[in-house]
Design a protein around this motif. Structure first.
Motif, PDB file in Angstrom:
ATOM      1  N   ARG A   1       0.839  -1.204   0.000  1.00 54.15           N
ATOM      2  CA  ARG A   1       0.000   0.000   0.000  1.00 54.15           C
ATOM      3  C   ARG A   1       0.869   1.246   0.000  1.00 54.15           C
ATOM      4  O   ARG A   1       0.563   2.223  -0.705  1.00 54.15           O
ATOM      5  N   LEU A   2       1.945   1.237   0.771  1.00 53.36           N
ATOM      6  CA  LEU A   2       2.863   2.373   0.778  1.00 53.36           C
ATOM      7  C   LEU A   2       3.425   2.620  -0.618  1.00 53.36           C
ATOM      8  O   LEU A   2       3.491   3.770  -1.079  1.00 53.36           O
ATOM      9  N   LEU A   3       3.826   1.549  -1.302  1.00 50.71           N
ATOM     10  CA  LEU A   3       4.380   1.689  -2.644  1.00 50.71           C
ATOM     11  C   LEU A   3       3.351   2.272  -3.608  1.00 50.71           C
ATOM     12  O   LEU A   3       3.679   3.131  -4.433  1.00 50.71           O
ATOM     13  N   ARG A   4       2.099   1.828  -3.513  1.00 55.60           N
ATOM     14  CA  ARG A   4       1.052   2.353  -4.401  1.00 55.60           C
ATOM     15  C   ARG A   4       0.813   3.833  -4.145  1.00 55.60           C
ATOM     16  O   ARG A   4       0.689   4.623  -5.085  1.00 55.60           O
ATOM     17  N   LEU A   5       0.756   4.209  -2.877  1.00 57.13           N
ATOM     18  CA  LEU A   5       0.487   5.611  -2.549  1.00 57.13           C
ATOM     19  C   LEU A   5       1.632   6.528  -2.982  1.00 57.13           C
ATOM     20  O   LEU A   5       1.409   7.587  -3.573  1.00 57.13           O
ATOM     21  N   THR A   6       2.852   6.124  -2.679  1.00 60.54           N
ATOM     22  CA  THR A   6       3.993   6.975  -3.041  1.00 60.54           C
ATOM     23  C   THR A   6       4.190   7.036  -4.552  1.00 60.54           C
ATOM     24  O   THR A   6       4.585   8.083  -5.092  1.00 60.54           O
ATOM     25  N   SER A   7       3.907   5.937  -5.249  1.00 59.37           N
ATOM     26  CA  SER A   7       4.016   5.943  -6.710  1.00 59.37           C
ATOM     27  C   SER A   7       2.957   6.860  -7.322  1.00 59.37           C
ATOM     28  O   SER A   7       3.235   7.605  -8.273  1.00 59.37           O
ATOM     29  N   SER A   8       1.746   6.818  -6.779  1.00 55.27           N
ATOM     30  CA  SER A   8       0.683   7.709  -7.261  1.00 55.27           C
ATOM     31  C   SER A   8       1.023   9.161  -6.978  1.00 55.27           C
ATOM     32  O   SER A   8       0.777  10.045  -7.809  1.00 55.27           O
TER      33      SER A   8
ATOM     34  N   LEU B   1      -1.757  20.721   2.968  1.00 52.53           N
ATOM     35  CA  LEU B   1      -0.995  19.552   2.533  1.00 52.53           C
ATOM     36  C   LEU B   1      -0.776  18.574   3.682  1.00 52.53           C
ATOM     37  O   LEU B   1      -0.875  17.354   3.503  1.00 52.53           O
ATOM     38  N   GLU B   2      -0.506  19.112   4.876  1.00 55.30           N
ATOM     39  CA  GLU B   2      -0.291  18.228   6.022  1.00 55.30           C
ATOM     40  C   GLU B   2      -1.568  17.475   6.383  1.00 55.30           C
ATOM     41  O   GLU B   2      -1.537  16.265   6.660  1.00 55.30           O
ATOM     42  N   ASP B   3      -2.708  18.186   6.357  1.00 51.66           N
ATOM     43  CA  ASP B   3      -3.986  17.537   6.658  1.00 51.66           C
ATOM     44  C   ASP B   3      -4.318  16.473   5.620  1.00 51.66           C
ATOM     45  O   ASP B   3      -4.848  15.403   5.949  1.00 51.66           O
ATOM     46  N   ARG B   4      -4.014  16.763   4.354  1.00 55.29           N
ATOM     47  CA  ARG B   4      -4.327  15.813   3.301  1.00 55.29           C
ATOM     48  C   ARG B   4      -3.460  14.559   3.403  1.00 55.29           C
ATOM     49  O   ARG B   4      -3.920  13.456   3.098  1.00 55.29           O
ATOM     50  N   THR B   5      -2.208  14.711   3.825  1.00 57.47           N
ATOM     51  CA  THR B   5      -1.361  13.520   3.962  1.00 57.47           C
ATOM     52  C   THR B   5      -1.916  12.588   5.041  1.00 57.47           C
ATOM     53  O   THR B   5      -1.851  11.366   4.901  1.00 57.47           O
ATOM     54  N   LYS B   6      -2.472  13.159   6.100  1.00 53.56           N
ATOM     55  CA  LYS B   6      -3.039  12.340   7.164  1.00 53.56           C
ATOM     56  C   LYS B   6      -4.281  11.589   6.695  1.00 53.56           C
ATOM     57  O   LYS B   6      -4.544  10.462   7.139  1.00 53.56           O
ATOM     58  N   ALA B   7      -5.055  12.226   5.790  1.00 55.82           N
ATOM     59  CA  ALA B   7      -6.318  11.629   5.357  1.00 55.82           C
ATOM     60  C   ALA B   7      -6.176  10.760   4.106  1.00 55.82           C
ATOM     61  O   ALA B   7      -7.130  10.094   3.723  1.00 55.82           O
ATOM     62  N   THR B   8      -5.003  10.777   3.483  1.00 56.58           N
ATOM     63  CA  THR B   8      -4.830  10.060   2.219  1.00 56.58           C
ATOM     64  C   THR B   8      -4.685   8.563   2.453  1.00 56.58           C
ATOM     65  O   THR B   8      -3.794   8.119   3.174  1.00 56.58           O
ATOM     66  N   SER B   9      -5.578   7.804   1.821  1.00 58.01           N
ATOM     67  CA  SER B   9      -5.503   6.345   1.918  1.00 58.01           C
ATOM     68  C   SER B   9      -5.719   5.673   0.564  1.00 58.01           C
ATOM     69  O   SER B   9      -5.553   4.463   0.452  1.00 58.01           O
TER      70      SER B   9
ATOM     71  N   LEU C   1      12.400  11.154  -6.693  1.00 58.70           N
ATOM     72  CA  LEU C   1      12.503   9.750  -7.090  1.00 58.70           C
ATOM     73  C   LEU C   1      13.512   8.998  -6.231  1.00 58.70           C
ATOM     74  O   LEU C   1      13.305   7.828  -5.894  1.00 58.70           O
ATOM     75  N   ILE C   2      14.596   9.669  -5.860  1.00 58.61           N
ATOM     76  CA  ILE C   2      15.598   9.030  -4.991  1.00 58.61           C
ATOM     77  C   ILE C   2      14.979   8.695  -3.637  1.00 58.61           C
ATOM     78  O   ILE C   2      15.126   7.582  -3.116  1.00 58.61           O
ATOM     79  N   VAL C   3      14.258   9.665  -3.051  1.00 64.67           N
ATOM     80  CA  VAL C   3      13.613   9.421  -1.764  1.00 64.67           C
ATOM     81  C   VAL C   3      12.536   8.350  -1.907  1.00 64.67           C
ATOM     82  O   VAL C   3      12.365   7.490  -1.030  1.00 64.67           O
ATOM     83  N   HIS C   4      11.805   8.375  -3.005  1.00 63.28           N
ATOM     84  CA  HIS C   4      10.769   7.364  -3.265  1.00 63.28           C
ATOM     85  C   HIS C   4      11.374   5.960  -3.286  1.00 63.28           C
ATOM     86  O   HIS C   4      10.834   5.020  -2.683  1.00 63.28           O
ATOM     87  N   VAL C   5      12.509   5.810  -3.961  1.00 63.41           N
ATOM     88  CA  VAL C   5      13.179   4.509  -4.021  1.00 63.41           C
ATOM     89  C   VAL C   5      13.664   4.088  -2.635  1.00 63.41           C
ATOM     90  O   VAL C   5      13.515   2.921  -2.235  1.00 63.41           O
TER      91      VAL C   5
END
Length: 241
Positions: free
Chosen positions: A43-50, A120-128, A183-187
């Motif tokens: 799930r983490l990979l899907r969210l960060t890739s999106s 942005l901070e509020d949205r990161t908390k609510a993003t699933s 992309l580096i941080v994502h990897v």
């Protein structure tokens, strides 16, 4: 300018864009909240890739829209005055980044409008969901538009002077290079590296990142002014004589 010179400007502008940190900050926040909610690595990979996809789409759209606007107002070629204005913008933003980019406190809090930062901070908390992460990526680019407008404008001025067969490739090149740090941080995050270590590195090196970003904008502005504006003026004067 030759095609090579124009690509050099686009690449340099993209790398300057990559040095800005809002998208990286939002990505690390999103990752922290996702892991804190005990969600799976998949799930983490899907969210960060999106999220990264949203950043890429908005970056490409921003560059394309800027290039279109430039082409509308410069139907008969790019006037040197536009390059002078772009250089002035780079100089001003470079000094602003030196002084204002990171807030003067602990951590890596950026100097962006507090309303946007809270959103942005509020949205990161609510993003699933992946769609929400994609929208968050779009918003993170817009949140930093006051800083990235400099390199984006310079890249757009170079883009519209390229032969048409190279323009789409130039947009893609700018987009990928501008996302390099993200992309580096994502990897790293996707590979299981601790977010705390990534954040600690960013905090320890934030002064260097701030100085490098501001200096790179000033250096690019100086290069363009000397290589294009002054050279154009000298050649015009010589032709007049």
């Amino acid at each position: 300018m030759t095609t090579f010179d124009l690509f050099v400007i686009i690449i340099a502008a993209a790398l300057i864009h990559a040095s800005f940190q809002l998208s990286v900050s939002v990505l690390t926040l999103l990752s922290s909240h996702t892991l804190g909610a005990k969600r799976s690595q998949a799930r983490l990979l899907r969210l960060t890739s999106s999220f990264a996809s949203g950043v890429g789409v908005m970056t490409a759209l921003l560059l394309a829209a800027t290039a279109f606007t430039v082409s509308v107002f410069a139907r008969h070629g790019i006037d040197p005055v536009l390059w002078v204005a772009a250089c002035g913008l780079l100089f001003g933003l470079g000094f602003a980044v030196w002084v204002f980019y990171f807030r003067r406190d602990n951590g890596t809090t950026l100097w962006i409008p507090r309303g946007m930062a809270r959103y942005l901070e509020d949205r990161t908390k609510a993003t699933s969901l992946s769609a929400e992460a994609f929208g968050l990526g779009l918003g993170s680019v817009l949140g930093e538009v006051l800083f990235v407008v400099g390199p984006t404008l310079v890249a757009a001025l170079a883009l519209v002077q390229l032969p048409s067969e190279f323009q789409l490739a130039a947009v893609a090149l700018y987009t990928v290079l501008s996302m390099l740090s993200l992309l580096i941080v994502h990897v790293l995050v996707s590979g299981g590296h601790k977010i705390s270590k990534i954040q600690r590195w960013r905090e320890d090196n934030k002064n260097f990142l701030q100085f490098a970003a501001g200096s790179a904008m000033i250096a690019l502005g100086f290069y363009i002014y000397v290589d294009h504006v002054l050279t154009h003026a000298v050649l015009a004067a010589a032709g007049g004589v």
